[in-house]
Design a protein around this motif. Structure first.
Motif, PDB file in Angstrom:
ATOM      1  N   ASP A  71      16.346 -37.090  -9.899  1.00 61.47           N
ATOM      2  CA  ASP A  71      17.520 -37.439  -9.093  1.00 61.47           C
ATOM      3  C   ASP A  71      18.093 -36.215  -8.383  1.00 61.47           C
ATOM      4  N   ARG A  72      18.161 -35.095  -9.097  1.00 64.23           N
ATOM      5  CA  ARG A  72      18.691 -33.879  -8.455  1.00 64.23           C
ATOM      6  C   ARG A  72      17.712 -33.359  -7.400  1.00 64.23           C
ATOM      7  N   MET A  73      16.417 -33.483  -7.669  1.00 63.45           N
ATOM      8  CA  MET A  73      15.430 -33.081  -6.662  1.00 63.45           C
ATOM      9  C   MET A  73      15.616 -33.933  -5.408  1.00 63.45           C
ATOM     10  N   ASP A  74      15.857 -35.227  -5.603  1.00 65.11           N
ATOM     11  CA  ASP A  74      16.002 -36.157  -4.480  1.00 65.11           C
ATOM     12  C   ASP A  74      17.290 -35.886  -3.704  1.00 65.11           C
ATOM     13  N   ARG A  75      18.365 -35.641  -4.421  1.00 67.57           N
ATOM     14  CA  ARG A  75      19.657 -35.499  -3.740  1.00 67.57           C
ATOM     15  C   ARG A  75      19.865 -34.128  -3.125  1.00 67.57           C
ATOM     16  N   GLU A  76      19.270 -33.092  -3.766  1.00 65.29           N
ATOM     17  CA  GLU A  76      19.586 -31.730  -3.332  1.00 65.29           C
ATOM     18  C   GLU A  76      18.393 -30.986  -2.754  1.00 65.29           C
ATOM     19  N   GLY A  77      17.240 -31.653  -2.697  1.00 67.28           N
ATOM     20  CA  GLY A  77      16.054 -31.021  -2.101  1.00 67.28           C
ATOM     21  C   GLY A  77      15.533 -29.860  -2.927  1.00 67.28           C
ATOM     22  N   LEU A  78      15.868 -29.811  -4.231  1.00 68.61           N
ATOM     23  CA  LEU A  78      15.450 -28.683  -5.072  1.00 68.61           C
ATOM     24  C   LEU A  78      14.038 -28.907  -5.612  1.00 68.61           C
ATOM     25  N   GLU A 130      13.169 -25.342 -10.701  1.00 64.22           N
ATOM     26  CA  GLU A 130      14.567 -24.951 -10.537  1.00 64.22           C
ATOM     27  C   GLU A 130      15.490 -25.926 -11.289  1.00 64.22           C
ATOM     28  N   VAL A 131      15.251 -27.212 -11.099  1.00 65.76           N
ATOM     29  CA  VAL A 131      16.113 -28.220 -11.729  1.00 65.76           C
ATOM     30  C   VAL A 131      15.882 -28.250 -13.237  1.00 65.76           C
ATOM     31  N   ALA A 139       9.168 -30.583  -4.340  1.00 65.45           N
ATOM     32  CA  ALA A 139      10.173 -30.953  -3.336  1.00 65.45           C
ATOM     33  C   ALA A 139       9.528 -31.663  -2.145  1.00 65.45           C
ATOM     34  N   GLY A 140       8.314 -31.241  -1.777  1.00 64.16           N
ATOM     35  CA  GLY A 140       7.624 -31.857  -0.640  1.00 64.16           C
ATOM     36  C   GLY A 140       7.317 -33.329  -0.898  1.00 64.16           C
ATOM     37  N   VAL A 141       6.892 -33.638  -2.120  1.00 63.07           N
ATOM     38  CA  VAL A 141       6.561 -35.028  -2.477  1.00 63.07           C
ATOM     39  C   VAL A 141       7.829 -35.892  -2.401  1.00 63.07           C
ATOM     40  N   ILE A 142       8.915 -35.355  -2.924  1.00 61.12           N
ATOM     41  CA  ILE A 142      10.183 -36.102  -2.928  1.00 61.12           C
ATOM     42  C   ILE A 142      10.653 -36.331  -1.494  1.00 61.12           C
ATOM     43  N   ASP A 143      10.495 -35.288  -0.666  1.00 60.16           N
ATOM     44  CA  ASP A 143      10.942 -35.373   0.720  1.00 60.16           C
ATOM     45  C   ASP A 143      10.122 -36.419   1.486  1.00 60.16           C
ATOM     46  N   ALA A 144       8.805 -36.399   1.267  1.00 61.97           N
ATOM     47  CA  ALA A 144       7.933 -37.375   1.933  1.00 61.97           C
ATOM     48  C   ALA A 144       8.281 -38.790   1.476  1.00 61.97           C
ATOM     49  N   ALA A 145       8.586 -38.929   0.191  1.00 66.09           N
ATOM     50  CA  ALA A 145       8.945 -40.250  -0.333  1.00 66.09           C
ATOM     51  C   ALA A 145      10.223 -40.744   0.346  1.00 66.09           C
ATOM     52  N   ARG A 146      11.199 -39.844   0.471  1.00 65.02           N
ATOM     53  CA  ARG A 146      12.470 -40.248   1.088  1.00 65.02           C
ATOM     54  C   ARG A 146      12.231 -40.706   2.526  1.00 65.02           C
ATOM     55  N   LYS A 147      11.422 -39.934   3.251  1.00 64.50           N
ATOM     56  CA  LYS A 147      11.158 -40.279   4.658  1.00 64.50           C
ATOM     57  C   LYS A 147      10.464 -41.633   4.774  1.00 64.50           C
TER      58      LYS A 147
END
Ligand SMILES: NC(=O)c1ccc[n+]([C@@H]2O[C@H](COP(=O)([O-])OP(=O)(O)OC[C@H]3O[C@@H](n4cnc5c(N)ncnc54)[C@H](O)[C@@H]3O)[C@@H](O)[C@H]2O)c1
Ligand SMILES: N[C@@H](CCO)C(=O)O
Ligand code: NA
Length: 445
Positions: A168-175, A179-180, A234-242
């Motif tokens: 959730d923090r990776m998704d919301r904050e792009g971390l 790090e998380v 972070a890249g996987v999460i970002d691609a998922a969001r897009k």
């Protein structure tokens, strides 16, 4: 006047959960007595060190290191020590000496559940374990009692708070994951050794328990397919969001129909834990932080969602005490305990034989024919493409005369897992494919 019968309650363990169970048993003794139908006397707390610091202020005279004597004299034994031994031996001892048992121990039930439930059946006692899955959230009793007249088709659970907090923090904050995780460890959300959570072992134990209950089938832990979240960056999460998804670690327990090898009903089950893409408008997508949620689809009831705190000492103590009250009622009335049914005995299908749809992200050379090559490998592997999206980067490299890099995000139609795995292997081995960035199943579409 006849004195009302009093029930002797023995507590094993006084850690995060146990100390709160003891505190609430003592603080709400009158109310609990009324609900249970008899006073619940906390007669002792077995611990390893009677002088250890506790999270609640509890009477020193209750503490003992002699668990066996305590168990032998109890009507209800609450096991909140954790681990396989001596918890297993003590629970079996409690059952044979006539007590009902309440436990929060998912590791033990997922490993030795069959033996423990059989022992309880033999003596007509109850083993209650609401706290073992999704902490405070009522899910065991809804599956066993409320849905006893229905047929469960599928369960999708976010049953591990630590991994949900991280994702959730990776998704919301792009971390990024590391790090998380480091911050979650500093804040006490994640253990110093996070393996059980981030590699999916904890979720797999809960999946085995949920599937056994929902499908009346004994599901050994070894039959649960398990993947963790350590490769999610972070890249996987970002691609998922897009693409309109959020990544969640899911425990999926599914009833499969029309299975050729599952005579006579044609039914089988699949139990698996992996990070999956969940559409952002699915109810599970809105489960934030360390919360848990279990989404159940039943034939008549339709979709149901159970949501709340999956961990925490006092929250988990709530589930333990609910079980203590109902175990007390049964103990007073007598009769057979609430048994576990394994009557269906459905076969458990290995992961390779189920079908899923997934999203494959590749880094490939951006030159003529590569897309056709990739499409050809998918086609040869019997995997049908639903969507393809390409983004190109590496302009600077292109200027120096090298190939530019393209990112391909391929959404597949439903395919056999084994075909998907073989296809991904062939993609990874192809010269035009620089890297298989991620392969994530889509669930809840
Ligand atoms: N903490 C949570 O949020 C949570 C949520 C759901 C389920 N659970 C389950 O509840 C159980 C307890 O968890 P916890 O967080 O309270 O653990 P904890 O480590 O805080 O406490 C465990 C307690 O048991 C005692 N203990 C361990 N081995 C013992 C032994 N051999 N004899 C006597 N005492 C012994 C320890 O001294 C400690 O007091 C575990 O099975 C856990 O999986 C915990
Ligand atoms: N480690 C577990 C605790 C509850 O079982 C979690 O993160 O959800
Ligand atoms: Na629960």
């Amino acid at each position: 006047m006849i004195e009302p019968r009093r029930l002797r309650v023995a507590l094993l363990g006084a850690g995060a959960v146990g100390s709160q169970v003891a505190r609430l048993l003592l603080a709400h003794a009158d109310e609990l007595a009324e609900r249970a139908g008899a006073p619940l006397d906390l007669v002792g707390i077995a611990v390893r060190d009677v002088h250890a610091r506790r999270e609640a202020d509890l009477p020193a005279e209750l503490f003992t290191t002699d668990a066996d004597t305590l168990i032998a004299g109890a009507d209800i034994v609450i096991e909140v020590t954790g681990g396989l031994e001596p918890a297993r031996t003590r629970i079996l001892h409690a059952l044979t000496s006539g007590a009902d048992v309440v436990t929060a121990n998912k590791a033990l039930l997922a490993t030795h559940g069959t033996e423990i439930f059989e022992a309880a059946d033999q003596v007509g006692a109850t083993v209650a374990y609401e706290a073992a899955v999704a902490g405070a959230i009522p899910i065991i009793r809804p599956l066993r009692d409320s849905l006893a007249g229905d047929r469960v088709r599928r369960i999708m659970g976010i049953v591990n708070g630590t991994t949900n907090y991280i994702l959730d923090r990776m998704d919301r904050e792009g971390l990024d994951f590391d790090e998380v995780l480091a911050e979650a460890q500093r804040l006490g959300y994640a253990e110093a050794d996070p393996t059980a959570d981030v590699e999916g072992f904890d979720a797999a134990q809960k999946a085995a328990i949920l599937a056994s209950l929902a499908f009346h089938t004994s599901v050994p832990l070894t039959a649960v397919h398990r993947e963790g979240i350590t490769s999610i960056d972070a890249g996987v999460i970002d691609a998922a969001r897009k693409a309109g998804y959020v990544v969640k670690l899911l425990a999926v327990c599914e009833r499969l129909v029309d299975q050729p090898d599952a005579a006579p009903s044609g039914e089988a089950i699949s139990v698996r834990v992996y990070p999956a893409l969940v559409p952002r408008d699915h109810p599970l997508a809105s489960v934030h932080g360390a919360n848990n949620a279990v989404f159940v689809e039943a034939e008549a009831a339709g979709p149901l969602m159970f949501y709340g705190a999956g961990a925490g000492g006092v929250q988990t103590a709530s589930a333990v005490l609910g079980d203590v009250v109902s175990a007390a009622r049964r103990h007073i009335v007598g009769g057979p305990g609430v048994g576990e049914s394994t009557r269906a005995g459905l076969p458990i299908v290995p992961i390779g034989r189920i079908t899923t749809s997934c999203q494959i992200t590749l880094e490939v050379d951006d030159r003529p024919g590569v897309l056709a090559t990739v499409a050809g490998i998918l086609s040869d592997g019997n995997v049908s493409i639903a969507t393809v999206e390409q983004t190109t980067s590496g302009g600077a490299a292109a200027e120096e005369g090298e190939d530019a890099v393209a990112h391909l995000v391929i959404g597949t139609h439903t395919a056999r897992e084994q075909d998907l795995a073989d296809t991904v292997e062939r993609l990874a081995a192809n010269a035009a494919v620089r890297r298989v960035v991620s392969v994530l199943r889509v669930e809840g579409d």
